[in-house]
Write a protein that holds these residues in place. Structure first.
Motif, mmCIF file in Angstrom:
data_model
loop_
_atom_site.group_PDB
_atom_site.id
_atom_site.type_symbol
_atom_site.label_atom_id
_atom_site.label_comp_id
_atom_site.label_asym_id
_atom_site.label_seq_id
_atom_site.Cartn_x
_atom_site.Cartn_y
_atom_site.Cartn_z
ATOM 1 N N SER A 55 -4.822 -1.168 -1.762
ATOM 2 C CA SER A 55 -4.134 -0.010 -1.181
ATOM 3 C C SER A 55 -2.843 -0.439 -0.480
ATOM 4 O O SER A 55 -1.797 0.220 -0.617
ATOM 5 C CB SER A 55 -5.058 0.702 -0.179
ATOM 6 O OG SER A 55 -6.196 1.220 -0.822
ATOM 7 N N VAL A 62 -0.837 1.676 5.495
ATOM 8 C CA VAL A 62 -1.852 1.711 4.445
ATOM 9 C C VAL A 62 -2.876 2.809 4.703
ATOM 10 O O VAL A 62 -3.534 3.291 3.772
ATOM 11 C CB VAL A 62 -2.542 0.341 4.332
ATOM 12 C CG1 VAL A 62 -3.394 0.038 5.551
ATOM 13 C CG2 VAL A 62 -3.382 0.254 3.067
ATOM 14 N N ALA A 87 -2.584 5.747 2.340
ATOM 15 C CA ALA A 87 -3.173 5.589 1.008
ATOM 16 C C ALA A 87 -4.688 5.699 1.051
ATOM 17 O O ALA A 87 -5.296 6.395 0.228
ATOM 18 C CB ALA A 87 -2.764 4.234 0.415
ATOM 19 N N THR A 88 -5.320 5.027 2.014
ATOM 20 C CA THR A 88 -6.782 5.101 2.084
ATOM 21 C C THR A 88 -7.243 6.510 2.446
ATOM 22 O O THR A 88 -8.288 6.970 1.981
ATOM 23 C CB THR A 88 -7.336 4.097 3.111
ATOM 24 O OG1 THR A 88 -6.804 4.390 4.415
ATOM 25 C CG2 THR A 88 -6.970 2.679 2.737
ATOM 26 N N ILE A 118 -6.938 8.628 -0.888
ATOM 27 C CA ILE A 118 -7.999 8.279 -1.843
ATOM 28 C C ILE A 118 -9.365 8.621 -1.266
ATOM 29 O O ILE A 118 -10.234 9.170 -1.951
ATOM 30 C CB ILE A 118 -7.917 6.775 -2.180
ATOM 31 C CG1 ILE A 118 -6.586 6.460 -2.863
ATOM 32 C CG2 ILE A 118 -9.081 6.359 -3.075
ATOM 33 C CD1 ILE A 118 -6.318 4.988 -3.024
#
Length: 342
Positions: free
Chosen positions: A301, A316, A319-320, A323
């Motif tokens: 990620s 980050v 992104a996590t 998702i």
């Protein structure tokens, strides 16, 4: 499943779990190499190897040992700590929704960090200390509130979600009372990220993992027995409540130090253990595979946000979160269908 016996030890080893863990380790190594050689300052594999051997030039040495390697190692360790914490909580509660970021542990740690940033304009070390202390206090409160003739998983999750909502409200209030500079710093920290993380963060997480990872693995067999229920575990010689308390302490310590190092990165602790369990086909918690999967998810990620958005230092946690949100929708739908069929 293969049983390995020595005069002192008897271990049951799943060949599928070993293969999956090896595959995860290989993918992590590939992601690590990609992190080292790509970016605004591209390097060849030969230059990276020469730098590790002490024969690189100053440019490569700075890029690797100051910019990329500490961030990579911090990501690996934080991902492993979060996933291991989530795997323990999900196994203890027998609920796939039980993870530190869902039941309030990381939000509590965030409250401590924001209080230090906003009220005291503290340093990174003070922020990490505040996050760790607040995370421990929050988890203790959740445990005590859920304690009623033992700790039931469903009750732990519900109380944890309530405490998480309360901590989120406190965090929002603290940010509204902050100066603009402190509010921006606190909001950035709340997203969770690996930007500007160095050897200090990596060393702290590594030291805590060096202590708590063996403890978690040593308690892994008892954890698997607790999944059968307290009565069955007690009948097999496991002190249920004492073991549960010990495992909760390990889980909280892992979540607190990970949050202190990188902020409350969401959904790694929720998704990694479930993905690892489905890949390995394990009936038990699969702590080692979960830790490996957590490291892989966070490193991939972080690599994605660095390379897909090279002109912007995106955390980050974005992104996590994206998702993980999709994964949470799938998980809730899956659990609902399973409940409907039952």
């Amino acid at each position: 499943m293969r049983t390995v016996r020595t005069p002192a030890v008897s271990l049951r080893i799943s060949e599928r779990a070993l293969l999956v863990s090896a595959a995860i380790a290989v993918l992590t190594a590939v992601a690590a190499v990609a992190t080292m050689v790509t970016g605004d300052f591209p390097l060849t594999v030969g230059e990276v190897l020469a730098t590790f051997a002490g024969q690189g030039d100053g440019y490569a040495d700075f890029v690797i040992f100051t910019l990329r390697l500490p961030r990579l190692i911090t990501g690996l360790l934080v991902g492993a700590a979060l996933a291991l914490s989530g795997a323990i909580l999900q196994s203890l509660s027998r609920n796939p929704l039980a993870s530190p970021d869902i039941i309030g542990f990381t939000q509590g740690a965030a409250t401590g960090a924001i209080a230090v940033l906003v009220l005291a304009q503290g340093s990174m070390a003070a922020t990490a200390l505040g996050a760790t202390v607040a995370g421990l206090l929050t988890s203790t409160a959740v445990y005590l509130l859920a304690l009623k003739q033992g700790v039931q998983g469903f009750r732990l999750v519900l109380i944890g979600i309530g405490v998480s909502a309360m901590m989120l409200a406190v965090n929002s209030y603290l940010i509204t009372r902050a100066t603009l500079e402190s509010a921006l710093a606190a909001q950035t920290w709340l997203v969770g990220g690996l930007n500007n993380r160095g050897w200090d963060q990596a060393q702290v997480v590594a030291a805590v993992l060096a202590v708590l990872l063996p403890c978690a693995l040593a308690l892994g067999r008892r954890l698997a027995l607790l999944e059968m229920g307290d009565s069955a575990a007690t009948g097999l010689g496991v002190p249920a409540e004492r073991t549960r308390l010990s495992l909760l302490a390990v889980s909280v310590g892992l979540a607190a130090v990970a949050t202190a190092a990188a902020g409350p990165i969401s959904f790694v602790a929720l998704a990694a253990p479930q993905v690892a369990r489905r890949l390995t086909g394990a009936s038990g918690p699969g702590l080692a595979a979960s830790a490996l999967m957590g490291g892989l998810l966070l490193v991939v990620s972080d690599l994605a946000v660095q390379r897909l958005f090279p002109t912007t230092q995106l955390p980050v946690g974005i992104a996590t979160g994206a998702i993980g949100g999709l994964y949470l929708v799938w998980l809730l739908a899956h659990e609902w269908r399973k409940g409907s069929r039952a």
